[in-house]
Design a protein around this motif. Structure first.
Motif, PDB file in Angstrom:
ATOM      1  N   ASP A  46       5.529   0.614  -2.547  1.00 35.15           N
ATOM      2  CA  ASP A  46       4.269   1.345  -2.653  1.00 35.15           C
ATOM      3  C   ASP A  46       4.367   2.760  -2.087  1.00 35.15           C
ATOM      4  OD1 ASP A  46       2.764  -0.396  -4.135  1.00 35.15           O
ATOM      5  OD2 ASP A  46       1.643  -1.203  -2.438  1.00 35.15           O
ATOM      6  N   LEU A  49       6.353   4.743  -4.791  1.00 30.82           N
ATOM      7  CA  LEU A  49       5.526   4.954  -5.975  1.00 30.82           C
ATOM      8  C   LEU A  49       4.387   5.927  -5.682  1.00 30.82           C
ATOM      9  CD1 LEU A  49       5.428   1.282  -7.249  1.00 30.82           C
ATOM     10  CD2 LEU A  49       6.469   3.220  -8.459  1.00 30.82           C
ATOM     11  N   GLY A  55       1.400   5.119  -9.203  1.00 36.60           N
ATOM     12  CA  GLY A  55       0.653   3.874  -9.039  1.00 36.60           C
ATOM     13  C   GLY A  55       1.169   3.044  -7.888  1.00 36.60           C
ATOM     14  N   ASP A  56       1.111   1.708  -8.077  1.00 38.19           N
ATOM     15  CA  ASP A  56       1.526   0.805  -7.008  1.00 38.19           C
ATOM     16  C   ASP A  56       2.332  -0.357  -7.574  1.00 38.19           C
ATOM     17  OD1 ASP A  56      -0.274  -1.125  -8.004  1.00 38.19           O
ATOM     18  OD2 ASP A  56      -1.813  -0.612  -6.553  1.00 38.19           O
ATOM     19  N   GLY A  58       1.716  -3.471  -7.841  1.00 38.66           N
ATOM     20  CA  GLY A  58       0.977  -4.383  -8.704  1.00 38.66           C
ATOM     21  C   GLY A  58       0.880  -3.900 -10.144  1.00 38.66           C
ATOM     22  N   GLN A  59       0.870  -2.599 -10.342  1.00 37.07           N
ATOM     23  CA  GLN A  59       0.849  -2.045 -11.695  1.00 37.07           C
ATOM     24  C   GLN A  59       2.155  -2.296 -12.424  1.00 37.07           C
ATOM     25  OE1 GLN A  59      -0.921   2.012 -10.461  1.00 37.07           O
ATOM     26  NE2 GLN A  59      -0.735   2.052 -12.684  1.00 37.07           N
ATOM     27  N   HIS A  60       3.255  -2.133 -11.701  1.00 35.62           N
ATOM     28  CA  HIS A  60       4.573  -2.227 -12.319  1.00 35.62           C
ATOM     29  C   HIS A  60       5.117  -3.655 -12.373  1.00 35.62           C
ATOM     30  CE1 HIS A  60       5.114   2.122 -12.643  1.00 35.62           C
ATOM     31  NE2 HIS A  60       4.434   2.175 -11.509  1.00 35.62           N
ATOM     32  N   PRO A  62       3.150  -6.991 -11.970  1.00 37.98           N
ATOM     33  CA  PRO A  62       1.922  -7.745 -11.698  1.00 37.98           C
ATOM     34  C   PRO A  62       2.171  -9.215 -11.357  1.00 37.98           C
ATOM     35  CG  PRO A  62       2.111  -7.221 -14.044  1.00 37.98           C
ATOM     36  CD  PRO A  62       3.229  -6.515 -13.349  1.00 37.98           C
ATOM     37  N   THR A  64       0.469 -11.557 -12.198  1.00 35.99           N
ATOM     38  CA  THR A  64       0.048 -12.382 -13.332  1.00 35.99           C
ATOM     39  C   THR A  64       1.178 -12.566 -14.343  1.00 35.99           C
ATOM     40  OG1 THR A  64      -0.801 -10.380 -14.391  1.00 35.99           O
ATOM     41  CG2 THR A  64      -2.378 -11.709 -13.119  1.00 35.99           C
ATOM     42  N   ASP A  65       2.287 -11.863 -14.148  1.00 33.97           N
ATOM     43  CA  ASP A  65       3.421 -11.935 -15.067  1.00 33.97           C
ATOM     44  C   ASP A  65       4.417 -12.967 -14.559  1.00 33.97           C
ATOM     45  OD1 ASP A  65       5.729 -11.554 -16.605  1.00 33.97           O
ATOM     46  OD2 ASP A  65       5.441  -9.383 -16.708  1.00 33.97           O
TER      47      ASP A  65
END
Length: 158
Positions: A46, A49, A55-56, A58-60, A62, A64-65
């Motif tokens: 973080d 980035l 960004g952070d 979680g964007q790169h 996630p 959820t992936d």
């Protein structure tokens, strides 16, 4: 040059490994997370980035992936450095502070520095790692979780 700050925290739970700075540390609790939950590496991601305004984590990567389930955070840190290079940046130096009441982290810091430096492709002298307790205060002091703060300096690619 650009400067960024990163912060991460994960809850301590039974049945998980405790991995900090890519080092598996013997402890009866580990950090809960989608990846290996390495708060040290995540805070550095973080900070890097953020310095590049990209960004952070979680964007790169996630949570959820499913591709990142159990992911090695040092690999993610290496990917962040690749993103930085694609944008014309290189790591100058980093400074990381891990907040944990237990276990004692001092014996593991040299290996953390080596692991993080290798993942970022920088000399170990460009990576500072410190650990502190919070004197029994807050969630880290109550041993509910571990947190990390990181600062990173980026320089234009030479």
């Amino acid at each position: 040059m650009r400067i960024g700050h990163g912060y991460d925290v994960h809850r301590l739970v039974s049945g998980r490994k405790l991995i900090l700075g890519g080092v598996e540390i013997p402890h009866h609790l580990g950090l809960l997370g989608h990846s290996d939950a390495d708060v040290a590496a995540h805070a550095l991601c973080d900070a890097l980035l953020g310095a590049a305004a990209l960004g952070d984590i979680g964007q790169h990567f996630p949570d959820t992936d499913p591709a990142y389930a159990g992911a090695d955070s040092l690999v993610l840190l290496g990917r962040v450095v690749e993103l930085l290079r694609a944008e014309g940046w290189q790591v100058g130096n980093t400074d990381l502070t891990i907040l944990a009441q237990r276990p004692k982290l001092m014996p593991h810091i040299p290996q953390m520095r080596q692991n993080l430096a290798r993942a970022m492709g920088v000399p170990v002298t460009a990576v500072s790692v410190k650990a502190t307790t919070e004197e029994g205060l807050g969630f880290t002091g109550r041993e509910e979780g571990i947190a990390a703060h990181a600062v990173a300096l980026l320089l234009p690619l030479a």
